[in-house]
Design an enzyme around this catalytic site. Structure first.
Site, PDB file in Angstrom:
ATOM      1  CD  GLU A 324      10.467  -3.167   9.770  1.00 34.02           C
ATOM      2  OE1 GLU A 324      10.209  -1.960   9.618  1.00 34.02           O
ATOM      3  OE2 GLU A 324       9.596  -4.042   9.774  1.00 34.02           O
TER       4      GLU A 324
HETATM    5  C1  TNX Z   1       8.350  -1.347   7.297  1.00 39.78           C
HETATM    6  S1  TNX Z   1       9.715  -1.874   4.853  1.00 39.78           S
HETATM    7  C2  TNX Z   1       8.212  -2.715   7.114  1.00 39.78           C
HETATM    8  C3  TNX Z   1       6.890  -3.322   7.306  1.00 39.78           C
HETATM    9  C4  TNX Z   1       5.827  -2.317   7.577  1.00 39.78           C
HETATM   10  C5  TNX Z   1       6.077  -1.076   6.748  1.00 39.78           C
HETATM   11  C6  TNX Z   1       5.016  -0.049   6.838  1.00 39.78           C
HETATM   12  C7  TNX Z   1       9.859  -3.249   5.502  1.00 39.78           C
HETATM   13  C8  TNX Z   1      10.732  -4.202   4.841  1.00 39.78           C
HETATM   14  N1  TNX Z   1       9.193  -3.538   6.643  1.00 39.78           N
HETATM   15  O1  TNX Z   1       6.944  -4.290   8.331  1.00 39.78           O
HETATM   16  O2  TNX Z   1       4.598  -2.883   7.266  1.00 39.78           O
HETATM   17  O3  TNX Z   1       7.295  -0.522   7.177  1.00 39.78           O
HETATM   18  O4  TNX Z   1       5.222   0.960   5.883  1.00 39.78           O
END
Ligand code: TNX
Length: 514
Positions: A324
């Site tokens: 992300e």
């Molecule tokens: C996505 S999945 C994220 C996290 C959040 C999560 C909540 C991923 C690698 N990153 O930063 O906590 O969703 O479900």
């Protein structure tokens, strides 16, 4: 007639690879029972003896030589280190494995074949149960005589990596909480615990030379809603890693880079791209923070942190996040990763990263961890084709922070609801075209902490889904069956109650009443 409390040989989670019951060979545990082991087998045998002491109230000494219950290490490099064979006959029990790790796996199976759970406090049964200090008194109050079902279990895992992740950044959990959690997950042969140590809302590991990381971003008011303060000192982290090793659980530390870094930038404003201080963030948003790919301080910082974490971690993996990074351009992401990925190798580790990392050219040993919802594969199939191993964590099946259903008081739902059957009724080798059995290192179930506030909350989200995923990772695909798992999970209600483990009484399961 067999005692009504007796367990069936195959009533174990995860389901063993091979189970051959022999009802003529049940073994009755007598008051003079002992556990025999020498050398490498001794430590695991001590634990089994403590569990049996607690379950029976008998003295159950661990002895050096022959005994009714024997544990043997028989080296065999052709076998998985987690392989074990458990033979139960009328005369006794023999557990064999090529390593102490295999014996430990066998002891988890053995434990589940006891009619009641001998409680979690195996390390010090006398303290946990006054009756254990007085075996005669305990025996007199024992609910039922213990008989083990006869036959042979021969077992080994489908995948070497069966993991779960806990997010310490959005909410911190104490070393005691983590040790307790390790005790519970190890019973299902989960052998990796991934610690998400850093994120926008908190920094949870002391790093020498960068004291403000934890002083500012591990202190009061950190975490989502400011409700999850705390951090691990280097010493506490090392102790936790060592404790996990006694349960044959490898700690996988994650430093999430180059995004998810607001907490680091709050502590050290020079780590922001423009040098302007950031404000503290305690909301659940993602994707707004990034390190700069062209400031040298970025790499000084990252290398100090990764070197420190590598030195504190005996296990082979270093997780560098990579997810992300919405505020990092694709070019900057590539520049950053091309400098940071080799640091893992430089300090003796294999890099794991969330699958976004697969967009760049990876060092040969790097492992992408796939977390998406279908259909995009995030470049993971290309990495698999180039020979990379992959960890499977699809959010719509393995994310333990997803609500079970619309009535679940905790958790999120961006990947949908994940009921127990849904967490079980899928296969990691079918998930992505181009990522087949031979590309898989294993399976991991992440648990993000935005909505969680306590160990009880963690347990509620993990149980019973984590045992289901443990079976996906361990058991032969052809042997898996939801109706069978439902029945086996149902029997854990009184066990978890005895252990003080919170769990979700999912309506998908007809729980046994304790
Ligand atoms: C996505 S999945 C994220 C996290 C959040 C999560 C909540 C991923 C690698 N990153 O930063 O906590 O969703 O479900």
């Amino acid at each position: 007639m067999r005692a009504p409390t007796m367990r069936q040989l195959g009533d174990v989670i995860p389901l063993p690879a091979s189970v051959r019951p022999d009802p003529s060979a049940d073994f009755r545990i007598a008051p003079d029972v002992s556990v025999g082991a020498v050398g490498e087998a001794a430590a695991v045998a001590d634990e089994l003896a403590a569990l049996l002491r607690h379950a029976t109230g008998f003295p159950v000494p661990r002895v050096g030589g022959t005994a009714p219950i024997r544990l043997l290490v028989e080296e065999d490099t052709a076998k998985s280190p987690e392989h074990y064979r458990l033979d139960i006959t009328a005369d006794g029990v023999t557990l064999r494995a090529p390593t102490a790790q295999g014996l430990f796996a066998g002891v988890q199976t053995f434990r589940q074949l006891l009619p009641t759970d001998p409680a979690a406090a195996a390390a010090d049964p006398a303290a946990a149960d006054p009756a254990a200090a007085d075996p005669a008194a305990a025996a007199a109050t024992a609910a039922a005589e213990i008989t083990l079902p006869g036959g042979r279990i021969e077992d080994e895992p489908r995948f070497p990596y069966r993991g779960t992740m806990i997010d310490l950044a959005r909410h911190f959990y104490s070393p005691d909480d983590l040790r307790s959690y390790i005790d519970t997950i190890a019973q299902f042969k989960i052998n990796h615990l991934h610690l998400h140590l850093t994120d926008d809302q908190g920094w949870r590991l002391e790093i020498a030379g960068w004291p403000l990381l934890t002083e500012i971003s591990g202190g009061e008011g950190t975490g989502v809603d400011g409700a999850g303060p705390g951090f691990l000192t280097a010493r506490e982290y090392a102790d936790l890693v060592a404790y996990a090793a006694t349960r044959f659980v490898t700690i996988v530390p994650e430093i999430d880079l180059p995004g998810h870094v607001n907490a680091a930038q709050l502590a050290y404003p020079e780590l922001t791209p423009d040098g302007v201080p950031v404000r503290q963030r305690t909301d659940g948003e993602v994707g707004y923070s990034t390190l700069s790919a062209d400031k040298e301080i970025t790499y000084t910082f990252v290398e100090d942190v990764l070197r420190t974490v590598a030195e504190l971690t005996p296990g082979p993996y270093l997780h560098i996040g990579g997810d992300e990074a919405f505020s990092t351009t694709a070019d900057d992401y590539r520049t950053f990763m091309s400098r940071v990925l080799p640091m893992a190798g430089k300090y003796g580790k294999r890099a794991i990263g969330w699958h976004e990392m697969a967009a760049v050219d990876l060092p040969a040993t790097a492992i992408p961890q796939y977390w998406r919802i279908e259909p995009a594969d995030g470049g993971v199939a290309r990495a698999a084709a180039a020979g990379h191993q992959v960890i499977m964590s699809p959010a719509d099946r393995t994310y333990l922070d997803m609500k079970y259903d619309e009535s679940t008081p905790l958790g999120l739902d961006w990947a949908g609801h994940v009921g127990v059957e849904r967490s079980y009724d899928w296969d990691p080798a079918d998930r992505l075209p181009g990522v087949a059995e031979e590309s898989l290192l294993g399976v991991e179930a992440p648990l993000w902490s935005e909505t969680l506030r306590s160990l009880a909350d963690v347990q509620f989200m993990a149980f019973p889904r984590l045992p289901a995923i443990a079976e996906v990772g361990w058991s032969p695909r052809a042997a898996r069956d939801w109706q069978s798992l439902r029945r086996r999970l149902a029997e854990f209600a009184p066990r978890w109650e005895a252990q003080g483990v919170n769990f979700h009484r999912s309506p998908e399961i007809d729980w046994v009443r304790g």
